[in-house]
Structure formats: C-alpha cells, structure tokens
Design a protein around this motif. Structure first.
Motif, short mmCIF file in Angstrom:
data_model
loop_
_atom_site.label_atom_id
_atom_site.label_comp_id
_atom_site.label_asym_id
_atom_site.label_seq_id
_atom_site.Cartn_x
_atom_site.Cartn_y
_atom_site.Cartn_z
N ASP A 107 23.99 20.34 -13.47
CA ASP A 107 23.50 19.16 -14.07
C ASP A 107 22.54 18.43 -13.18
N GLU A 111 22.10 21.05 -17.42
CA GLU A 111 22.22 19.76 -18.18
C GLU A 111 20.83 18.99 -17.61
N ASP A 112 20.38 18.39 -18.51
CA ASP A 112 19.16 17.42 -18.17
C ASP A 112 18.34 18.05 -17.32
N ASP A 166 22.22 15.29 -21.62
CA ASP A 166 23.27 14.01 -21.61
C ASP A 166 22.26 12.76 -21.55
N LYS A 182 33.95 18.65 -18.58
CA LYS A 182 33.61 18.39 -17.22
C LYS A 182 34.07 17.25 -16.80
MG MG Z 1 24.79 14.29 -16.66
#
Ligand code: MG
Ligand code: 2PG
Length: 498
Positions: free
Chosen positions: A312, A361-362, A386, A462
């Motif tokens: 992330d 993620e992102d 996200d 998660k």
């Molecule tokens: Mg995140």
C-alpha cells in the motif's frame, strides 16, 4: 384483562403445547431448559433501545460503541477510524472542541444515537437490515451522513446486523423443531457471516487470504519509509489456520532479519503492527531495501513461492504537485528523492519483476487518474483503489468506466451502512474486480469485517500485522469461522482475486 383473556390473546396454551411436543420429539435431556428456550424463540424480536457511548480506538482517539437492545438480547458494535480521509467519503462526526480530546470527541454522534436514532428504530425488526439502514439515511437527510455522523450510523447498522443474525437463528431453529427436526445445535445456528451472505443474496462463504502488514511506513510510522505498508499474502496455504501460521512465522523471522541489519530499535512497530525500520535514504533503494528484508524473512521461514507480497504505497501522502517526495517525513530533506510519476511507473515495474509483488494499492496520488490508468493497463499486478475511490459508489463507477484500477479497498466506515457496503461490493464484483476488506489504522476489538469478508466471499482481507489485540481479533474470528465450517470451509488461497 383476566388471566384467561391474557392467555387467549397471546395463544399461550398453544405455544406451550408446541414447545412441549418439540421437546419430546427432540428427546432433549433437559426439557425445562429446552421449553423455556423454545418459548423465547417464539416471540418476534424487535429493537427496544439503542444506547451508545464514547470509547477509544487503538490509537487512543475517541470512537463510537453502541449496544443495540432487542427483547432477546444486547448486540454490541464499534467503529474504526483512519488517517486518510477525503471529500467523497461518509462524514465522521467529531465534536471539534479542542479542549476535549483535542477536538476528537464523539459526544455529538453518541447523543444522536441515544436520542434520534434510538427513537426512530425502536419497534423495528432487526432482520430487516435495509429498512433499518434506510430509516437512518432518511433521518440524516444529507448525502454524506454528516448530520447524524457516519460513525453513529455505521455502529448502529453493524449492531443491527448482529441482532438480525441472532434472530434468524431463533426462527431457523424453531422451524426445525416444529418440523420435528434435528436436535443438533450445529444445524441450527445462523452465524453472522451467513446472515451477511443472505443479505447479499446468497454467496457461498469463503475464507479470505489475509494480507498481513509486516512493514509500516508512511503516516503509520515514525521511520523514514515513504510507503505505508508492505504486506505478505500466504496464497499457498491450504487453510486459513495454515495462512495465519505462515504469516506469523514470517513476521518473527522478519524481526530477526531487521535486528541483525539495523539493531533492535528498528523493530519498533507502526500503528497496524508492522515493523518500522529506517531504510537507506536513496530513492531507488528506498522500497527495494525494505522489500529485501521481507523477501529474506519469507526465505528463512521456508515459504518462498507460498507467500506473495502486496504494497500500500498511499502515494497521496507524498505527492507534491506532479512529483513524489520519497523523503517527505525527513526534516533534513536532501532534495534528491523526488520521483516523477513516470519514474514511479518504472520503479513499480522493476520491483514487480524482482519481488513476488502481486498487488499495489494507491500507487499514485488520488487525483492522478492518468498514471494509475497507465499503470493498470500494464496488467503487471492487481491495482487497488483506496484513497482513489474512498469506497464511494460514484468514484468506483468512474474507475470501472475508465479502467483505472481493478480492485476495491473496502473501508466500511467510508460507506456508513451495511446495506450500502453490500451494494459497493456488488458493484465491484460485477466489474470483475478484486475486493479487499480493510481495517483502519484506528481499530477497535470489533471483528465484524472478518464475518463480512467471509459472508461476501471477497477473497482478501487486510487487518494489520499478526499481533496486537485489535488486529488479531479479526484474524482469530476467521480461525473460529473456519473451525465452525469444518469440512465445508474453503480458503481462497491461489484464487484470492475471486
Ligand atoms: Mg490504503
Ligand atoms: C489504508 C488504511 C489501513 P488508514 O490506507 O489502507 O491500513 O489506513 O486507516 O490510515 O486510512
């Protein structure tokens, strides 16, 4: 009313006769207990009171806990909260009085529950989740739940969901008894995840692959690492219990690897329990050095090929204009650690090549649609939205239309009700996206998201590191669910994308 009139009005003699017959048919060893339970179950459940209080989350910041009373019992829920927030998500109502909990108190949200929401919901059937949620949405009247507070509404919505599941158990088991059915408790329980599956419209429950946070950075830790989380996914496990063991062993090996390289002080942990080492400060080495530690821990644990890696990046936190400042937490910035979005695409490409990274993620700023689209189109790995999506139905629609990402990070407190959570999961699944049910950095001991991930069969969860109570509560609930499902339990494993 005379006693006879009372008995007639409530058809008590018939209900009692049914209960006695059921006890005889069930050959129960404890008829009095059986009959009293049976009588209790023959009463329709209604919400009698909703009572909230201010508690603290895992960061010591106030949040909302609620007790939803029905005539059958009390059902408790609490809501998490996170560091990232944005204009598209449901509004968390905070008091703003700087003299009390630094402005973070939730007394207004609590009062909204105790006064307005309680009054609106008393008398409702807890199994009617969508009606309960709609009643709160109607009462709030704003698009983002800013009047009552999404933190108030979600806490009640989750508690109602728990009450609904418990009530279904009552109806289900009563039906069995009346049909002269089985005296086997195992067949009579409707656990929370099954109730959620029913609300979704029946999916087969599945145990998700956990993404354990093993290294923390970004806003979640005081080290120099820009990226927020490095996670490990035991996709090669056969069961959830095995996945938990693999993740935990690797976590402990990582502690040893970090200690050897940097010393024990770099084993301090971040908000979700991941270790927070200070890595080398040159841009290109930044991610690579942290990933090397994880790769080595996986090797030492003996799980190479069985554990994969997810990141992330939470890149919004360090995007300055069009550039990404990997040194964003350092007071003595060298000015050398800026990367362009193009550099970032190249870096991700190299990292995915050199490490078993299957999900990012992102990877870019939440408004950098151009580069996230470009990166997703490479098809190198799962790309999770996200901060990009904020679990908002309109943002998800846009991302689906523009092929911006291919997985949703589901933060239930950004949505606000269980019914709408189910809707956004449907939306993502219809687009053949992955769905990651997510905790927040500020968590409570409520394990609702564990049941949610199984009930909606999302494939991924998660919930932080395999340590610290508020994180473990989710993983341990998944253990319990797997145990309860017995032979029927299915762990997603290599099919984690669902
Ligand atoms: Mg995140
Ligand atoms: C995230 C979450 C959870 P926060 O970005 O994915 O790790 O963090 O709760 O701080 O938004």
């Amino acid at each position: 009313m005379s006693v006879q009139e009372y008995l007639d009005k409530h058809m008590l003699s018939r209900k009692l006769e049914d209960a006695v017959n059921a006890a005889v048919r069930a050959k129960t060893p404890d008829p009095v207990l059986f009959i009293s339970n049976h009588m209790k179950k023959s009463v329709q459940s209604v919400i009698t009171k909703v009572k909230a209080r201010q508690i603290l989350d895992s960061r010591g910041i106030p949040t909302v806990e609620v007790d939803l009373h029905t005539n059958k019992g009390v059902f408790r829920a609490s809501v998490p909260s996170g560091d990232s927030s944005g204009m598209y998500e449901a509004v968390e109502l905070r008091d703003g009085d700087k003299g009390v909990y630094l402005g973070n108190g939730v007394a207004k949200a609590v009062k909204n529950i105790n006064d307005k929401i309680s009054e609106a919901l008393v008398g409702m059937d807890p199994t009617l989740q969508s009606q309960i949620d709609q009643a709160m949405i109607d009462l709030d009247k704003t698009e983002k739940k800013g009047e009552l507070g999404a933190n108030a509404i979600l806490a009640v919505s989750i508690a109602a969901c728990k009450a609904g599941a418990a009530e279904k158990e009552a109806c289900f088991s009563q039906a069995f008894y009346l049909l002269g059915g089985l005296n086997n408790k195992k067949f009579m329980i409707v656990p929370l995840y099954r109730h959620i599956a029913d609300l979704y419209g029946k999916v087969s429950p599945m145990l998700p692959v956990p993404a354990f946070t093993v290294i923390s950075g970004g806003k979640h830790a005081g080290n120099n690492l820009a990226i927020q989380e490095i996670m490990i996914l035991p996709t090669g496990a056969n069961r959830f219990v095995e996945a938990l063991q693999m993740g935990t062993e690797t976590y402990h090996h990582l502690k040893a690897v970090i200690t050897e390289k940097y010393g024990t002080h770099d084993c301090n942990v971040g908000e979700s329990g991941g270790f927070a080492p200070n890595v080398s400060r040159q841009a290109i080495l930044f991610f690579r050095e942290a990933l090397d530690l994880v790769k080595e821990a996986i090797r030492r644990a003996g799980y190479t090929d069985k554990i994969q890696i997810a990141l992330d990046v939470a890149a919004t936190n360090f995007c300055i204009g069009t550039r990404y400042d990997l040194d964003f937490k350092s007071p003595q910035k060298s000015g050398q650690n800026f990367l362009s979005a193009e550099d970032m695409v190249e870096l991700y490409r190299e990292l995915c090549n050199d490490f078993p990274i299957v999900s990012i993620e992102d990877p870019f700023d939440k408004e950098d649609w151009e580069h996230i689209k470009r990166f997703s189109s490479t098809g190198i790995c799962q790309v999770v939205g996200d901060d990009l999506l904020m679990s908002n139905a309109k943002r998800i629609d846009r991302a689906i239309l523009e092929y911006a990402c291919n997985a949703l990070l589901l933060k239930i407190n950004q949505v606000g009700t269980v019914t709408e959570v189910i809707e956004v999961v449907k939306q993502a699944k219809e687009a053949h996206w992955g769905v990651v049910t997510s905790h927040r950095c500020g968590e409570t001991i409520d394990s609702f998201i564990a049941d949610l991930s199984v009930g909606l069969s999302v494939g991924q969860i998660k919930a932080g590191a395999p340590c610290r109570g508020e994180r473990l509560e989710k993983y341990i609930q998944l253990l319990r669910i797997e145990e309860e499902l017995g032979d029927q339990a299915v762990y997603c494993g290599v099919d984690w994308k669902q």
